[in-house]
Design a protein around this motif. Structure first.
Motif, PDB file in Angstrom:
ATOM      1  N   ARG A   1     -83.062   4.643 -35.607  1.00 24.91           N
ATOM      2  CA  ARG A   1     -81.560   4.374 -35.767  1.00 24.91           C
ATOM      3  C   ARG A   1     -80.706   4.487 -36.256  1.00 24.91           C
ATOM      4  O   ARG A   1     -81.507   3.859 -37.698  1.00 24.91           O
ATOM      5  CB  ARG A   1     -81.918   2.455 -34.145  1.00 24.91           C
ATOM      6  CG  ARG A   1     -81.114   2.101 -34.292  1.00 24.91           C
ATOM      7  CD  ARG A   1     -80.900   0.707 -33.591  1.00 24.91           C
ATOM      8  NE  ARG A   1     -82.205   0.994 -32.034  1.00 24.91           N
ATOM      9  CZ  ARG A   1     -81.650   1.508 -31.046  1.00 24.91           C
ATOM     10  NH1 ARG A   1     -80.421   1.482 -30.744  1.00 24.91           N
ATOM     11  NH2 ARG A   1     -82.995   1.101 -30.168  1.00 24.91           N
ATOM     12  N   GLN A   2     -79.735   4.571 -36.814  1.00 26.78           N
ATOM     13  CA  GLN A   2     -78.520   4.413 -37.915  1.00 26.78           C
ATOM     14  C   GLN A   2     -77.755   3.523 -37.655  1.00 26.78           C
ATOM     15  O   GLN A   2     -77.025   3.659 -36.554  1.00 26.78           O
ATOM     16  CB  GLN A   2     -78.828   5.522 -38.443  1.00 26.78           C
ATOM     17  CG  GLN A   2     -78.008   6.393 -37.083  1.00 26.78           C
ATOM     18  CD  GLN A   2     -77.708   8.132 -37.462  1.00 26.78           C
ATOM     19  OE1 GLN A   2     -77.934   8.776 -38.446  1.00 26.78           O
ATOM     20  NE2 GLN A   2     -77.343   8.535 -36.612  1.00 26.78           N
ATOM     21  N   ASP A   3     -76.786   2.779 -38.653  1.00 29.21           N
ATOM     22  CA  ASP A   3     -76.148   1.988 -38.923  1.00 29.21           C
ATOM     23  C   ASP A   3     -75.161   3.626 -38.663  1.00 29.21           C
ATOM     24  O   ASP A   3     -74.826   4.026 -39.033  1.00 29.21           O
ATOM     25  CB  ASP A   3     -75.448   1.631 -39.871  1.00 29.21           C
ATOM     26  CG  ASP A   3     -76.670   0.270 -40.190  1.00 29.21           C
ATOM     27  OD1 ASP A   3     -77.095   0.107 -39.732  1.00 29.21           O
ATOM     28  OD2 ASP A   3     -77.191   0.575 -41.599  1.00 29.21           O
ATOM     29  N   LYS A   4     -73.533   2.321 -38.307  1.00 26.51           N
ATOM     30  CA  LYS A   4     -72.180   2.941 -37.791  1.00 26.51           C
ATOM     31  C   LYS A   4     -71.309   3.219 -39.087  1.00 26.51           C
ATOM     32  O   LYS A   4     -71.690   2.046 -39.618  1.00 26.51           O
ATOM     33  CB  LYS A   4     -71.735   1.527 -36.623  1.00 26.51           C
ATOM     34  CG  LYS A   4     -70.705   2.357 -35.918  1.00 26.51           C
ATOM     35  CD  LYS A   4     -69.576   1.294 -34.905  1.00 26.51           C
ATOM     36  CE  LYS A   4     -68.240   2.232 -34.572  1.00 26.51           C
ATOM     37  NZ  LYS A   4     -67.829   0.974 -33.487  1.00 26.51           N
ATOM     38  N   PRO A   5     -71.362   4.361 -38.725  1.00 24.24           N
ATOM     39  CA  PRO A   5     -69.846   5.149 -39.814  1.00 24.24           C
ATOM     40  C   PRO A   5     -68.823   3.974 -40.111  1.00 24.24           C
ATOM     41  O   PRO A   5     -68.507   3.775 -38.809  1.00 24.24           O
ATOM     42  CB  PRO A   5     -70.143   6.022 -39.481  1.00 24.24           C
ATOM     43  CG  PRO A   5     -70.929   6.451 -38.788  1.00 24.24           C
ATOM     44  CD  PRO A   5     -71.508   5.732 -38.149  1.00 24.24           C
ATOM     45  N   ILE A   6     -68.707   4.048 -41.241  1.00 20.18           N
ATOM     46  CA  ILE A   6     -67.342   3.179 -40.837  1.00 20.18           C
ATOM     47  C   ILE A   6     -66.156   4.512 -41.279  1.00 20.18           C
ATOM     48  O   ILE A   6     -66.146   5.206 -41.688  1.00 20.18           O
ATOM     49  CB  ILE A   6     -67.248   2.104 -42.463  1.00 20.18           C
ATOM     50  CG1 ILE A   6     -68.303   1.444 -42.866  1.00 20.18           C
ATOM     51  CG2 ILE A   6     -65.979   2.029 -43.388  1.00 20.18           C
ATOM     52  CD1 ILE A   6     -68.283   1.369 -44.197  1.00 20.18           C
ATOM     53  N   VAL A   7     -65.555   4.234 -40.245  1.00 21.85           N
ATOM     54  CA  VAL A   7     -64.155   5.263 -40.751  1.00 21.85           C
ATOM     55  C   VAL A   7     -63.034   4.587 -40.963  1.00 21.85           C
ATOM     56  O   VAL A   7     -62.441   3.080 -40.619  1.00 21.85           O
ATOM     57  CB  VAL A   7     -64.605   5.819 -39.378  1.00 21.85           C
ATOM     58  CG1 VAL A   7     -62.925   6.669 -38.906  1.00 21.85           C
ATOM     59  CG2 VAL A   7     -65.066   6.156 -38.319  1.00 21.85           C
ATOM     60  N   ASP A   8     -62.121   5.337 -41.786  1.00 26.39           N
ATOM     61  CA  ASP A   8     -61.134   3.767 -42.339  1.00 26.39           C
ATOM     62  C   ASP A   8     -59.965   5.408 -41.282  1.00 26.39           C
ATOM     63  O   ASP A   8     -59.791   5.698 -41.069  1.00 26.39           O
ATOM     64  CB  ASP A   8     -60.846   5.069 -44.052  1.00 26.39           C
ATOM     65  CG  ASP A   8     -60.966   6.287 -44.223  1.00 26.39           C
ATOM     66  OD1 ASP A   8     -60.412   6.515 -43.540  1.00 26.39           O
ATOM     67  OD2 ASP A   8     -60.594   6.708 -45.351  1.00 26.39           O
ATOM     68  N   GLU A   9     -58.765   3.857 -41.961  1.00 28.53           N
ATOM     69  CA  GLU A   9     -57.159   4.533 -41.615  1.00 28.53           C
ATOM     70  C   GLU A   9     -57.165   5.534 -41.831  1.00 28.53           C
ATOM     71  O   GLU A   9     -56.310   6.060 -40.475  1.00 28.53           O
ATOM     72  CB  GLU A   9     -56.258   3.306 -42.336  1.00 28.53           C
ATOM     73  CG  GLU A   9     -56.599   1.989 -42.176  1.00 28.53           C
ATOM     74  CD  GLU A   9     -55.245   1.187 -43.137  1.00 28.53           C
ATOM     75  OE1 GLU A   9     -54.251   1.631 -43.150  1.00 28.53           O
ATOM     76  OE2 GLU A   9     -56.032   0.129 -43.701  1.00 28.53           O
ATOM     77  N   TYR A  10     -56.996   6.615 -42.542  1.00 33.54           N
ATOM     78  CA  TYR A  10     -56.512   7.973 -42.426  1.00 33.54           C
ATOM     79  C   TYR A  10     -57.528   8.720 -41.357  1.00 33.54           C
ATOM     80  O   TYR A  10     -56.377   9.189 -41.261  1.00 33.54           O
ATOM     81  CB  TYR A  10     -56.871   8.590 -43.670  1.00 33.54           C
ATOM     82  CG  TYR A  10     -56.143   7.476 -44.692  1.00 33.54           C
ATOM     83  CD1 TYR A  10     -54.449   7.372 -44.719  1.00 33.54           C
ATOM     84  CD2 TYR A  10     -56.570   6.637 -45.451  1.00 33.54           C
ATOM     85  CE1 TYR A  10     -53.661   7.411 -45.634  1.00 33.54           C
ATOM     86  CE2 TYR A  10     -56.014   6.123 -46.661  1.00 33.54           C
ATOM     87  CZ  TYR A  10     -53.949   5.869 -47.111  1.00 33.54           C
ATOM     88  OH  TYR A  10     -54.058   5.974 -47.485  1.00 33.54           O
ATOM     89  N   GLN A  11     -58.738   8.672 -41.440  1.00 31.86           N
ATOM     90  CA  GLN A  11     -59.650   9.112 -40.268  1.00 31.86           C
ATOM     91  C   GLN A  11     -58.885   8.749 -39.092  1.00 31.86           C
ATOM     92  O   GLN A  11     -59.011   9.654 -38.292  1.00 31.86           O
ATOM     93  CB  GLN A  11     -60.859   8.920 -40.486  1.00 31.86           C
ATOM     94  CG  GLN A  11     -61.649   9.548 -41.769  1.00 31.86           C
ATOM     95  CD  GLN A  11     -62.996   9.340 -42.228  1.00 31.86           C
ATOM     96  OE1 GLN A  11     -62.950   7.895 -42.001  1.00 31.86           O
ATOM     97  NE2 GLN A  11     -64.057  10.117 -43.014  1.00 31.86           N
ATOM     98  N   LEU A  12     -58.518   7.621 -39.053  1.00 30.78           N
ATOM     99  CA  LEU A  12     -58.419   7.654 -37.275  1.00 30.78           C
ATOM    100  C   LEU A  12     -56.900   7.959 -36.599  1.00 30.78           C
ATOM    101  O   LEU A  12     -56.769   8.220 -35.999  1.00 30.78           O
ATOM    102  CB  LEU A  12     -57.887   5.813 -37.563  1.00 30.78           C
ATOM    103  CG  LEU A  12     -59.859   4.732 -37.088  1.00 30.78           C
ATOM    104  CD1 LEU A  12     -59.033   3.503 -37.635  1.00 30.78           C
ATOM    105  CD2 LEU A  12     -60.102   5.302 -36.451  1.00 30.78           C
ATOM    106  N   GLU A  13     -55.961   8.089 -37.556  1.00 34.06           N
ATOM    107  CA  GLU A  13     -54.607   8.841 -38.013  1.00 34.06           C
ATOM    108  C   GLU A  13     -55.194  10.262 -37.350  1.00 34.06           C
ATOM    109  O   GLU A  13     -54.419  10.648 -36.249  1.00 34.06           O
ATOM    110  CB  GLU A  13     -53.955   8.861 -38.982  1.00 34.06           C
ATOM    111  CG  GLU A  13     -53.282   6.814 -39.028  1.00 34.06           C
ATOM    112  CD  GLU A  13     -53.043   6.609 -37.884  1.00 34.06           C
ATOM    113  OE1 GLU A  13     -52.024   7.443 -37.556  1.00 34.06           O
ATOM    114  OE2 GLU A  13     -52.751   5.311 -37.969  1.00 34.06           O
ATOM    115  N   GLU A  14     -55.693  11.217 -38.599  1.00 29.66           N
ATOM    116  CA  GLU A  14     -56.377  11.925 -37.692  1.00 29.66           C
ATOM    117  C   GLU A  14     -56.762  12.297 -36.508  1.00 29.66           C
ATOM    118  O   GLU A  14     -56.808  13.489 -36.011  1.00 29.66           O
ATOM    119  CB  GLU A  14     -57.148  12.795 -39.472  1.00 29.66           C
ATOM    120  CG  GLU A  14     -57.792  14.016 -38.996  1.00 29.66           C
ATOM    121  CD  GLU A  14     -58.547  14.591 -40.106  1.00 29.66           C
ATOM    122  OE1 GLU A  14     -59.291  15.550 -39.783  1.00 29.66           O
ATOM    123  OE2 GLU A  14     -58.765  13.339 -40.805  1.00 29.66           O
TER     124      GLU A  14
END
Length: 114
Positions: free
Chosen positions: A33-46
């Motif tokens: 099992r691995q931790d959830k990666p952090i997704v920043d605002e710019y990636q969300l917009e992309e």
């Protein structure tokens, strides 16, 4: 008369309780099992722009989704978007029209194939 050796069988336990089997399975799952990666605002917009473009052009999109510690990849067409519940309905490419629901906050990566 020769003695017949049982090999590795003699070293295995004689009885495994269902609780032990379940505990060993969960232990193996927890190891990978691995931790959830952090997704920043710019990636969300992309992600949003790629999803909207794929829906407009009816092109195939590939999602990498984090679910309970594991990354799963789904490929298909965006069937519809639900902005209220933040869900994406994805028509899978491999399974002839089977539609799955993907929560937007669980998306880790979006790639346009077409």
């Amino acid at each position: 008369m020769s003695l017949r050796d049982r090999g590795n069988i003699k070293w295995q336990s004689a009885m495994m309780l269902p609780e032990h089997v379940k505990m060993l399975k969960n232990l193996k799952l927890d190891y990978y099992r691995q931790d959830k990666p952090i997704v920043d605002e710019y990636q969300l917009e992309e992600f949003k722009s790629k999803i909207h473009a794929a829906m407009e052009l009816s092109s195939i999109v590939k999602f990498t989704v984090w679910e309970e510690g594991f990354d799963w990849e789904y490929t298909g067409l965006v069937h519809r978007l639900d902005p209220i519940n933040k869900m994406i309905y994805l028509e899978l490419e491999q399974e002839n029209g089977h539609i799955i629901k993907v929560r937007f906050e669980d998306i880790v990566r979006v790639e346009n194939d077409g």
